[in-house]
Design an enzyme around this catalytic site. Structure first.
Site, mmCIF file in Angstrom:
data_model
loop_
_atom_site.group_PDB
_atom_site.id
_atom_site.type_symbol
_atom_site.label_atom_id
_atom_site.label_comp_id
_atom_site.label_asym_id
_atom_site.label_seq_id
_atom_site.Cartn_x
_atom_site.Cartn_y
_atom_site.Cartn_z
ATOM 1 C CB SER A 53 1.239 5.819 4.919
ATOM 2 O OG SER A 53 0.471 5.894 3.743
ATOM 3 C CG HIS A 86 4.181 7.721 0.861
ATOM 4 N ND1 HIS A 86 3.524 8.677 1.610
ATOM 5 C CD2 HIS A 86 3.654 6.525 1.243
ATOM 6 C CE1 HIS A 86 2.636 8.090 2.388
ATOM 7 N NE2 HIS A 86 2.706 6.793 2.199
ATOM 8 C CG ASP A 95 4.357 11.608 -0.258
ATOM 9 O OD1 ASP A 95 3.924 10.919 -1.198
ATOM 10 O OD2 ASP A 95 4.251 11.284 0.935
ATOM 11 C CD GLU A 121 0.365 3.953 -4.263
ATOM 12 O OE1 GLU A 121 0.470 3.589 -3.076
ATOM 13 O OE2 GLU A 121 1.348 4.198 -4.985
ATOM 14 C CD GLU A 122 -4.446 3.161 -3.801
ATOM 15 O OE1 GLU A 122 -4.334 2.176 -3.041
ATOM 16 O OE2 GLU A 122 -4.053 4.295 -3.502
#
Length: 739
Positions: free
Chosen positions: A602, A710, A678, A199-200
């Protein structure tokens, strides 16, 4: 001049019976941008350019195509619907697609060339197919059963993949399948990237091949220490209870190991990552001769990044270099090992801008490859024989992306040569040897055009000219197409902020119009670009709104002074800049200052809430989709990087960076939207906000989407959510929709 001439020519060629752009058409099954392509790759032998393209009746169902550089012919290699008529995805694959932002796509999402350029490996719906490039009609299934992250090994002897949390290889000489790990189950994962890495950190793989096929380095992680977030995924006809190991800020992360395995024998060895266990393993790479394994280790506070070399034969280690920062060390995927000498290219922001440096394998800096008051986006290719490094950058215009070439020996470090032409957005995909590249170019008036080019930028052949002529799918909407204007303003500290604006249809400077302000605002995201535009922006402008975007401080592809501003207090400076944009809008004679609304998703949803809380006297309404409301609910790597602390070490920073401490100022009408499944920005963010607003007796409107993640993906859901956004803006702000 090219974009203007093309637009004028297209307008002249447009059919007399023009149509208005609609949400149904925007979210239709065929693309308005024309026959777009993605995942462009040049085959190792340079004879083929392959790509993915939506089918004729469904832009979201991707098939595999090729352009043959010898015959000059384009053909479809694989019809994904014929190969797998009905897709059934595992929960793991659905989660991977959510991380990779491909949840709305089906068919073939990825593929891989064999090193000799004769075979292609194609995953689809958990199965794995191998086919001859010259005879694509015969696809051989080589693996099945929830296969993820497949690869062909660098020498072409093996196919590798992950299945059921274990790393598997198939020897293509014998056809034998070997499980290199067998303990993957429960909380133990082999060969996978953990949640925050996907994800990051932009790490969608958890294993790395040696270039001679002799070894695989892979991540082994145990997520047992990570707290379990019990999520209720609410669908239209059922509710599923999901126990997700979700590392919220301040929580323990996974326990990570780096292993090395011999694919022929299965022999396993463990690399010592150091005494400190609370770290991030960013990635691992092998040197060109396969004798050295190099891994990147980041401290939990992300202020230190170590590059460490490991002798593959003995596992003895030596440090190569260390990057430090007072805020955070940015990570990237630009490490490149040279084949002709014991050296590597390293990207660093140590000067305040991202530049490239050449090091030897002892960690000695040889020389800078780039330098100056500009920065490198990414390394695109390295041609050692020609002494060239190809890069992308916004060196000449922040809102553009161009391709440049630098000398590997550093002789042109401060004067790269630009090889792409035309203002706008250029994406380049190079052949492995750097002798050819495929360029995708667009601008606000030119839909994506794909061409094959030589390394100097000269044209070889159009792959997809995509002219805006009478046959183009956007032709009937072209007469109503509105131009995008660009400009800049100053932030409170004097730094330059860039904006874009689309004035409404039938614009009359003597009238005042409502404003549709789109914001994302989060770190490292650039939303003001000179590229083929956002259709919803265009639609809202045609509905009578001034459409405005502003990249505030913290946004992407800028210098560290610009991004570091937000450190320690998320929302403060971003909101200041967006309010400065609102103030600028209010001064324009064609803007009605009482009818300015904001929409964000978001981080943009978070920004919408903070903007309404800070400036409800200036912003008349807002739509917040999937917002983070409390950063203590979001994941470790992202949140701790920017807040600079954990909720326990600095609770005040989390309080001020969140939404709840500022809600007294929220007075304007609000539409709150969230997907009820989500797994990124957990639905808890919205339920907590709902509870707080109810206690404050603050009225608001709410829409939740059953089963939606999401991105609230899927054509029907996308069509509905954007229709809802449009409706709320019109209800609150009115409009001047042209007749």
């Amino acid at each position: 001049m090219r974009p203007l001439l093309l637009l004028l020519a297209a307008l002249a060629a447009a059919p007399a019976s023009a149509e208005r752009l609609t949400l149904d058409r925007i979210h239709g099954e065929t693309s308005l941008a024309g026959p777009g392509v993605r995942n462009l790759r040049v085959s190792p032998d340079g004879e083929r350019v392959t790509f993915l393209r939506g089918s004729a009746d469904n832009q979201y169902q991707l098939d595999l195509w090729e352009y043959n550089t010898k015959s000059k012919a384009t053909r479809r290699l694989i019809d994904s619907k014929k190969l797998v008529p009905t897709e059934e995805l595992s929960l793991e694959e659905k989660a991977r697609r959510e991380r990779a932002r491909t949840a709305g796509l089906s068919g073939i999402l990825n593929y891989f060339w064999s090193p000799d350029g004769k075979q292609l490996l194609v995953p689809i719906a958990g199965n794995l197919y191998l086919l001859e490039a010259a005879k694509p009609d015969v696809a051989r299934k080589v693996a099945s059963g929830n296969v993820t992250d497949p690869k062909i090994s660098p020498r072409g002897r093996y196919v590798s993949f992950v299945r059921d949390q274990n790393l598997i290889v198939i020897d293509l000489k014998t056809g034998a399948e070997r499980a290199l790990t067998t303990d993957g189950k429960g909380t133990i994962h082999n060969g996978e990237a953990e949640f925050v890495a996907q994800e990051e950190m932009s790490q969608h793989t958890g294993y790395y091949w040696a270039p001679d096929d002799s070894a695989i380095a892979y991540r082994r992680y145990d997520e047992a220490p990570v707290p379990v977030a019990r999520r209720f995924e609410i669908f239209a006809d059922r509710t599923e209870v999901i126990d997700q190991h979700y590392p919220a800020a301040g929580d323990p992360n996974v326990l990570i190991d780096l292993m090395v395995v011999n694919p022929a024998t299965g022999e396993q060895r463990k690399v010592d990552l150091g005494a400190e266990k609370d770290i991030y393993l960013i990635r691992a790479d092998f040197s060109a001769d396969a004798k050295t394994l190099v891994y990147q280790r980041q401290s939990r506070d992300q202020k230190r990044l170590d590059l460490v070399a490991v002798d593959v034969a003995t596992l003895t280690q030596r440090p190569l270099l260390t990057e430090t920062s007072k805020t955070w060390v940015e990570i990237n995927n630009d490490l490149r090992f040279l084949k002709g000498r014991n050296a590597f290219i390293w990207a660093s922001e140590r000067t305040g801008r991202k530049h490239l440096y050449l090091y030897d394998l002892n960690g000695k800096l040889l020389h800078p490859i780039s330098r100056g008051e500009w920065g490198v986006d990414d390394i695109l290719a390295v041609d050692e024989g020609a002494n060239k490094v190809y890069i992308s950058s916004n060196r000449e215009a922040v809102i553009d992306k161009q391709t440049y070439v630098l000398a590997l020996d550093g002789s042109t470090a401060d004067k790269p040569n630009r090889i792409t032409k035309g203002d706008g957005w250029h994406e380049a995909s190079f052949a492995g040897n750097g002798k050819l590249f495929v360029e995708t170019y667009s601008s606000p008036s030119v839909p994506p055009q794909v061409s094959i080019r030589k390394p100097d930028g000269s044209m070889v052949e159009w792959l997809e000219k995509n002219e805006l002529n009478a046959n183009h799918p956007y032709a009937k909407y072209l007469p109503d197409h509105l131009p995008t204007e660009y400009g800049s303003m100053k932030a409170a500290d004097g730094q330059t902020l860039y904006y874009s604006i689309i004035k409404p249809a039938n614009f009359d400077a003597s009238k005042r119009y409502p404003v549709f302000l789109f914001t994302y605002g989060g770190p490292h995201s650039q939303r003001v670009t000179r590229a083929w535009g956002n259709y919803f922006d265009q639609y809202m402008a045609q509905q009578g709104f001034v459409v405005f975007r502003l990249d505030n401080r913290g946004s992407g592809r800028r210098e560290r002074q610009f991004t570091d501003t937000l450190y320690g207090n998320l929302g403060k400076h971003e909101v200041e800049d967006q309010v400065a944009g609102v103030d600028w809008l209010a001064k324009q004679s064609f803007v009605d200052p009482k009818r300015i609304g904001v929409f964000g998703w978001s981080y943009g949803g978070f920004m919408t809430l903070r903007l309404l809380a800070a400036a409800s006297d200036k912003i008349a309404m807002g739509v917040s989709v999937a917002p983070v409301t409390d950063w203590a609910l979001y994941d470790t790597h992202y949140t701790e990087r920017y807040v600079g602390a954990t909720p326990k070490s600095n609770p005040a920073a989390y309080e001020q960076s969140g939404v709840f401490a500022h809600l007294d100022g929220l007075k304007s009408p609000l539409l709150l939207i969230h997907g009820m499944a989500d797994d990124n920005v957990l639905f808890t963010n919205t339920t907590r906000l709902i509870d707080d607003l109810v206690k404050r007796n603050v009225q608001f409107e709410l829409m939740t989407y059953p089963g939606a993640k999401h991105g609230i993906s899927g054509r029907s859901s996308q069509r509905h959510v954007y229709g809802l956004i449009e409706s709320f803006f019109k209800k609150q702000l009115g409009g001047t929709e042209p007749k």
